[in-house]
Enzyme design. Structure first.
Site, mmCIF file in Angstrom:
data_model
loop_
_atom_site.group_PDB
_atom_site.id
_atom_site.type_symbol
_atom_site.label_atom_id
_atom_site.label_comp_id
_atom_site.label_asym_id
_atom_site.label_seq_id
_atom_site.Cartn_x
_atom_site.Cartn_y
_atom_site.Cartn_z
ATOM 1 N N GLU A 164 0.109 6.788 -6.710
ATOM 2 C CA GLU A 164 -0.890 7.137 -7.726
ATOM 3 C C GLU A 164 -0.467 8.337 -8.564
ATOM 4 O OE1 GLU A 164 -1.509 6.450 -4.574
ATOM 5 O OE2 GLU A 164 -3.020 4.860 -4.536
ATOM 6 N N HIS A 168 -14.494 5.968 0.887
ATOM 7 C CA HIS A 168 -14.487 4.802 0.002
ATOM 8 C C HIS A 168 -15.776 4.678 -0.803
ATOM 9 C CE1 HIS A 168 -10.715 3.525 1.575
ATOM 10 N NE2 HIS A 168 -10.852 2.246 1.347
HETATM 11 C C1 LIG Z 1 -3.876 6.246 -1.626
HETATM 12 C C2 LIG Z 1 -4.365 4.847 -1.517
HETATM 13 N N1 LIG Z 1 -4.035 3.969 -2.474
HETATM 14 C C3 LIG Z 1 -4.465 2.702 -2.387
HETATM 15 C C4 LIG Z 1 -5.231 2.298 -1.343
HETATM 16 C C5 LIG Z 1 -5.695 0.860 -1.251
HETATM 17 N N2 LIG Z 1 -4.999 0.208 -0.158
HETATM 18 C C6 LIG Z 1 -5.550 0.121 1.066
HETATM 19 S S1 LIG Z 1 -4.510 -0.541 2.171
HETATM 20 C C7 LIG Z 1 -3.298 -0.751 1.036
HETATM 21 C C8 LIG Z 1 -1.994 -1.358 1.427
HETATM 22 C C9 LIG Z 1 -1.252 -0.505 2.363
HETATM 23 O O1 LIG Z 1 -0.135 -1.178 2.832
HETATM 24 P P1 LIG Z 1 0.696 -0.642 4.056
HETATM 25 O O2 LIG Z 1 0.843 0.828 3.945
HETATM 26 O O3 LIG Z 1 1.933 -1.441 4.144
HETATM 27 O O4 LIG Z 1 -0.237 -0.891 5.311
HETATM 28 P P2 LIG Z 1 -0.900 -2.231 5.868
HETATM 29 O O5 LIG Z 1 -2.243 -2.374 5.196
HETATM 30 O O6 LIG Z 1 0.025 -3.358 5.601
HETATM 31 O O7 LIG Z 1 -1.116 -1.972 7.325
HETATM 32 C C10 LIG Z 1 -3.724 -0.299 -0.199
HETATM 33 C C11 LIG Z 1 -2.936 -0.373 -1.427
HETATM 34 C C12 LIG Z 1 -5.574 3.255 -0.380
HETATM 35 N N3 LIG Z 1 -6.357 2.947 0.680
HETATM 36 N N4 LIG Z 1 -5.125 4.514 -0.479
#
Ligand SMILES: Cc1ncc(C[n+]2csc(CCOP(=O)(O)OP(=O)(O)O)c2C)c(N)n1
Lengths: 356, 325
Positions: free
Chosen positions: A69, A138
């Site tokens: 971000e 959230h």
């Molecule tokens: C700073 C931030 N940006 C975006 C999000 C939205 N978001 C929640 S989970 C996710 C994907 C994260 O992927 P990863 O780190 O690979 O973990 P996984 O969900 O696959 O366990 C996103 C983009 C968030 N929670 N926090």
């Protein structure tokens, strides 16, 4: 530019479709408009607001980003400096906190700090969540942070009509605009003209005229204020409901004029009251009325705690139509009257069902 | 005989790993099954398919080691010893929940068991783990810290800032990247120009190792060795990347194959290589049945207790904004 539209071409659209349509129109009109952010190109397309736009404008103008971000905000600023008009999307307002440095120290400052040589036409969309255990990280309504900073505009449309008109105005604005959406408003339907129009910065709207008390509802709380107006009507209290739409620049005059007329003002914030938008509005009204008769004023907003997930506490965390009506009723009749309307089925808020 | 096959002789370890894996799988399957009943008013990010990582790592830790993690934290919480009753009560929003009903599934915590809390904002607990490890080093405590996160988290600036500082100060933190390939519906290939997370980490001056097949014995053995090095105080931080697969949708109880961005076939090799089934096959039938029965009873009990727990009273709303002694 005007926000008048021919009634011939008005359809009923959802808030989601209004945002998508405005984005689509602006991208079609101006090849310098870009749309990006985490998940804008995924199957859920930011709850439908970016649906179909990659197919239409291609992956150079519409793309999903890495989870970055801060850098993506800085890159958006760089694109804007080069003459593009980026729209950067965050699925939750809470995540905008990762971009604060770029927004506050660069986007907001560039025009002034560089003596007018630079400007940053940037739209930052973000959505406030509510209910189903969204919880502390959230569901925050953090727009007052941005209202605080000169050089940023802030808009929080509550109707599909304003969502389209404000998005169009935001994209055409030569300055950074924080475009604040609310998850529950996504379900709202309303009349939206087919043609292009702009809901310009700095103009509030009187949604319902009334004479006993002025209700100002911000973002989702506008909906609760409209419901409160109906509860109040049933006990003979005539409430005027104002939607400020733009929080920066803020149309203080419309609010002052209304509060002077009714003699009473309740501002319902979609965030915490301390240093909030409501605090700003009350202060502005108080200053405008200094030396003359001042309206009785009250702020409402989130309880001064992080948002709890459990429904039993969440109910007490948020203002709602009934507590707003009760507050206004007390202002009108003086003192704590102890009146709280029984919940009416036709005025229930839409319950958001999980998972997200 | 390779190292992991040799470990198969340690029957006690096999049973421990199996019990933890099976318990987590059953808990999450139960959550998914009961989700439509609306008692769980919380978003759930299930770890189903990824359990071997949390289990392999946590079984190699000491009780007073600590873990920091993410919203996809059920497996980590349970594997580290987090209280099951309090977890289910938390999902139900009840006052007996681990966060008194105020945090939900994304904010599980059990400090007494070393579960330091999970965050819904990607990558936010990574530097917290580093800071905790700094404190361990400063106080000469032989405890280690594990930071769990996904492949997506490695795109955040704070990840690089954190590993740099950890390497600089040589603090006892083990970074565990659970690489399931996806960030919601977007593949790592769509987000990163090269997929070599370990290579990037090594460039910061830290040993990094990738475990390709999700083998729970490999993960356990690797972490046991890493923990020993860190406790001896001579390794500095270490990094492991565990390749894995998320079988369910990003958030919610269902699957997501119908959305079309990936197919069941894409994940098939993982689903066929299920750690729970593999370990089950290593345990004598009667012994396994006893483990299973105990797990079922414990889970049933947890849901029953959660349902009987009251919602928090109104005065709970204002409690704990600040520390209460
Ligand atoms: C700073 C931030 N940006 C975006 C999000 C939205 N978001 C929640 S989970 C996710 C994907 C994260 O992927 P990863 O780190 O690979 O973990 P996984 O969900 O696959 O366990 C996103 C983009 C968030 N929670 N926090």
């Amino acid at each position: 530019m005007s926000d008048e539209a021919s009634p011939m071409s008005v359809r009923t659209l959802s808030y989601v479709d209004a945002i998508r349509e405005a984005t689509d129109r602006e991208m079609a009109r101006d090849a310098s408009v870009l749309l990006f952010g985490l998940d804008v190109d995924d199957p859920k397309a930011i709850l439908g607001t970016t649906q179909g736009l990659v197919a239409k404008y291609g992956p150079e103008r519409v793309f999903g980003t890495p989870l970055s971000e801060d850098a993506m905000t800085g890159a958006a600023i760089g694109m804007a400096l080069a003459g593009l008009r980026p729209i950067h999307v965050h699925i939750r307002m809470d995540f905008v906190m990762l971009a604060m440095n770029q927004l506050v120290n660069m986007a907001a400052k560039s025009s002034y700090m560089f003596g007018g040589q630079q400007h940053v036409p940037l739209v930052v969309r973000s959505i406030i969540g509510k209910s189903w255990g969204q919880g502390a990280q959230h569901s925050q309504g953090l727009y007052p942070f941005f209202m605080h900073v000169p050089g940023l505009k802030v808009v929080a449309p509550s109707t599909p009509y304003d969502a389209k008109g404000c998005m169009s105005a935001a994209v055409r604005d030569d300055n950074p605009v924080m475009f604040v959406e609310h998850r529950i408003l996504y379900y709202r339907q309303g009349p939206v003209p087919e043609n292009d129009y702009q809901v310009e910065p700095g103009r509030a709207r009187i949604a319902v005229a009334g004479s006993d008390v002025t209700l100002v509802g911000i973002s989702y709380m506008q909906l609760e204020c409209l419901r409160a107006q109906r509860y109040l009507e049933s006990v003979g209290v005539s409430a005027e409901v104002i939607d400020p739409i733009w929080l920066a620049p803020l149309d203080v005059d419309t609010i002052v004029a209304s509060a002077r007329r009714t003699g009473r003002l309740v501002v319902v914030d979609n965030g915490w009251t301390t240093c909030g938008a409501g605090a700003e509005i009350l202060a502005a009204v108080g200053e405008a009325c200094a030396g003359g008769p001042a309206p009785s004023m009250q702020r409402m907003g989130f309880a001064p705690v992080p948002c709890p997930t459990t429904p039993s506490l969440e109910a007490a965390f948020y203002p709602n139509a009934r507590t707003i009506a009760a507050c206004a009723y007390d202002l009108v009749h003086g003192g704590a009257q102890g009146w709280l309307p029984a919940e009416r089925d036709d005025l229930k808020s839409i319950e958001f069902k999980g998972p997200f | 005989m390779n190292e992991s096959a040799m470990r198969l002789h340690d029957a006690a370890l096999v049973e421990r790993l199996y019990r933890s894996l099976y318990r987590i799988r059953r808990v999450e399957e139960d959550i998914a099954r009961r989700y439509p009943g609306n008692d769980i008013k919380s978003p759930v990010h299930l770890s189903i398919g990824q359990e071997a990582i949390a289990v392999g790592v946590c079984e190699a830790l000491a009780p007073d080691d600590v873990v920091f993690g993410t919203y996809r934290g059920h497996a980590m919480y349970l594997a580290k010893g987090g209280d099951l009753d309090r977890m289910i009560a938390e999902l139900f929003g009840r006052v007996d929940g681990c966060a008194r009903g105020k945090g939900g599934s994304m904010h599980l915590v059990d400090v007494a068991r070393g579960v330091m809390g999970t965050s819904a904002v990607v990558a936010t607990t990574i530097p917290n783990a580093v800071g905790y490890a700094y404190a361990m080093k400063l106080r000469r405590e032989p405890r280690i810290v594990v930071s769990f996160f996904g492949d997506g988290a490695t795109e955040e600036g704070v990840f690089y800032e954190s590993i740099n500082f950890a390497a600089l100060k040589r603090v006892p933190v083990l970074f565990v990247c659970e690489n399931n390939g996806w960030a919601i519906h977007t593949h790592q290939r769509q987000r990163q120009a090269t997929l070599d997370i370990c290579g990037r980490v090594r460039a910061f001056g830290m040993d990094a190792q990738r475990i390709e097949d999700g083998d729970v014995f490999d993960i356990h053995g690797t972490v046991a060795a890493a923990a020993a090095r860190m406790r001896a105080g001579d390794s500095g931080p270490l990094f492991i990347e565990c390749m894995t697969s998320r079988w369910r949708e990003h958030v919610g109880p269902g699957e997501d194959f119908e959305l079309g961005f990936r197919s069941r076939e894409d994940e098939a090799r993982w689903i066929e290589d299920d750690a729970v089934a593999k370990l089950a096959a290593l345990i004598p039938e009667r012994q396994r049945a006893a483990v299973d029965a105990a797990v079922h009873a414990e889970i049933e009990n947890a849901f029953t207790r959660a349902a009987a727990s009251p919602f928090p009273d109104a005065d709970e709303l204002h409690r704990h904004v600040f520390h209460e002694r």
